[in-house]
Design an enzyme around this catalytic site. Sequence first.
Site, short mmCIF file in Angstrom:
data_model
loop_
_atom_site.label_atom_id
_atom_site.label_comp_id
_atom_site.label_asym_id
_atom_site.label_seq_id
_atom_site.Cartn_x
_atom_site.Cartn_y
_atom_site.Cartn_z
N ASP A 289 -28.62 9.44 61.82
CA ASP A 289 -29.49 8.41 61.26
C ASP A 289 -29.16 7.10 61.98
O ASP A 289 -28.13 6.98 62.65
CB ASP A 289 -29.29 8.28 59.75
CG ASP A 289 -30.49 7.59 59.09
OD1 ASP A 289 -31.31 6.98 59.81
OD2 ASP A 289 -30.61 7.65 57.84
C1 BGC Z 1 -33.66 5.83 57.82
C2 BGC Z 1 -34.24 7.08 58.44
C3 BGC Z 1 -35.22 6.70 59.53
C4 BGC Z 1 -34.51 5.82 60.54
C5 BGC Z 1 -35.41 5.39 61.68
C6 BGC Z 1 -33.12 4.87 58.84
O1 BGC Z 1 -32.81 3.66 58.26
O2 BGC Z 1 -32.65 6.18 56.91
O3 BGC Z 1 -34.88 7.85 57.46
O4 BGC Z 1 -35.76 7.85 60.12
O5 BGC Z 1 -34.04 4.66 59.89
O6 BGC Z 1 -36.30 4.41 61.29
#
Ligand code: BGC
Length: 754
Positions: A289
């Site tokens: 993530d």
């Molecule tokens: C989120 C993810 C997301 C990623 C990219 C993160 O803050 O937890 O779900 O895919 O950002 O935007």
Amino acid sequence: MNRQTWRGLTLALMLGASAGALATTACAQPPASAPAAKPWLDPKLDADTRADLAVKAMTQDEKFTVIFGYFGADMAPKYKRITQALPGSAGYVKGVPRLGIPEQFETDAGIGVATQGGEPNKRERTALPSGMATTATWNPELAYQGGAMIGAEARSSGFNVMLAGGVNLVREPRNGRNFEYGGEDPWLAGKMVGAQIKGIQSNSIVSTIKHYALNNQETGRFVLDAKIGEAAMRTSDLMAFQFAMEDSDPHSVMCAYNRINGHYACENDFLLNKVLKQDWGFKNYVMSDWGAVHSSAKAVNAGLDQQSAGEAFDKQNFLREPLRDALAKGEVSQARIDDMARRVLRGLFASGVVEKPVKIEAIDYAAHAKVTRADAEEGVVLLKNDKGLLPLVAGARKIAVIGGHADVGVLSGGGSSQVYPIGGRAVQGEGPATWPGPMIYFPSSPLKALKARLPGVDIQFIDGKDKAAAAKLAAASDVVLVFATQWNGEAFDSPLTLENNQDALIDAVVAANGKTVVVLQTGGPILMPWLSKVGAVVEAWYPGSAGGEAIARVLTGEVDASGRLPVTFPASLDQLPRPVLDGDPKTPDALFAVDYTIEGAAVGYKWFDLKGHQPLFAFGHGLSYTTFAYENLKAETLGGALTVSFEVRNTGKRTGKAVPQVYVSPKDAKAIGGWEAPQRLAGFKKVELAPGATTKVSLTVDPRLLATWNEKAHGWSVAAGDYTVTLGASSRDTAAKAQVAVAAQSLPVGLMKP
Ligand code: BGC
């Protein structure tokens, strides 16, 4: 300034200016070369062979290239978007043109092609209803169609990786991101999210199941330590991932922010190596993530394959120079570096995107609107309809529509999954000015859609800010619809209450006119202090781009109300395993633990059943405009598998959709032991029936839903004995029971293909 603040301030500034290019930038895809020179480009070979061949041809630099990602937006002053990334997008990974390996263009997320912050430009896309709403359809076919639609929009927008497939269970009803997920039950969530991923990947692109794992609240999400035992996690949160993966074979898995039993998810050997890669045989890649990497050697040796958006979000570019250092020091093996690159390439080859490069193309928004509307309307749950107020009928009557911006649009959830609406934002200036805001209403007006369907009815709208004026209009009307909203989003949790005095507004309105219908747009469950006074309650969740139409179609009975709750609505916070949420939003970096051993695998209705709590509305609940009888329940074992059959009859006067649900429990739980709760959902089927019509339903129960985790055998064990099969309209509404003797059975730990 923490990561979240960074993201908020900078995205809002930068994305607006650049995002227009999303619709016009051409993607530089490497041309597919002749298979003879580059045999890994031969689509007739399987993905494993292709990945092996390609990795053999790669230089060390090329291997390091495909395991490191960049953020797709500017984050001034810290980070400037790499120019190759699609502006305003979630991420980008360089390709290897020499070998015909494409660049990876990454976009969020589960309801459509998302961009974050800033003002809309040319990045408007179709939005599905929230994940919770789609799950409330209990119709995997709709989840598949929705996935296929947003995957098509991703492909036509130049994206080949969609960060969709959120399957974190609702362990914590206050979790601000519950709206992105598939509810509280592993079987239901697994089936619905699995179908969505399958739909996305039908476009020959990668979908990313997430957030692996135990990422169940937003407060302290970067640091919290989820404490839970192995059997409990395998029987709950991990099981949801397992079921979804079995149905969809995702090309990637995203590891989460939080810690699990002391180790960050992206450096958690147990979760990544032991469960995902060894037990489940996952062959594709694990991406982090955004901001979830904390080490080089530890993370890589634990199973992380690709660092996402490293320069922008993580403290270091852990999978770049520091990883080369770790390799030089012998802390990481060359074989592991090869394996990481191999897994990334395998995911790309398996997806089909290498021979079918993405390219920017026109999108058929009119066709896609029908897909999202079908999903939204089947997800609307009629919670209460005591006075027969619904469906609304035409005639010379007066209807009051109050609040919720129902004159102009429907609400959506905030954060990285936010899709910007076609036609622009219906409401300006609400919610935080920066990420995860603003609060976005899609321009699909329930009021207009109601007026179009109720000719001759005098429908008046009032915004509800003035309680007395709202009550006056209510008193002068035959029926009142109050639209109440609760905005949830990423990076914050939500009390289960309605904000901005909406409870008081409902009280004032219902005091003036008892024929009041409350139409909710919420991320998940809420408390309803006014419930006994109102005539009807409808849960519409965040209903997506065509939500206004969908709500009006259900309210007027143009379609049946056929959604069912994928989540328990508690009557009070005391009923929850943790009446007070752990962590403190004011100290986001302070380490703390959340004790999931309290409920273990007894998540949601299982906890309520175990404790004997009476919920406000039970898991699986939802009314229809017609009535159904559930008859002739039979449970038998056929070839060792528990098979359940029954008939559903429409006993009412109009066509409608039923969702018969089958629950299982050991007859003598004490004798069998190891069950987390009295009953588990073991099967469901949505059926449409004309008045008087009957249909026979047969379901085969997945044997793991009868099993408990056997640590010694490292697999699942079904204990021999009598089991009770319960057929009903919800987890608490029982129509029939049957007993069946089941033989002992051992089941493997690995993924079982349907
Ligand atoms: C989120 C993810 C997301 C990623 C990219 C993160 O803050 O937890 O779900 O895919 O950002 O935007």
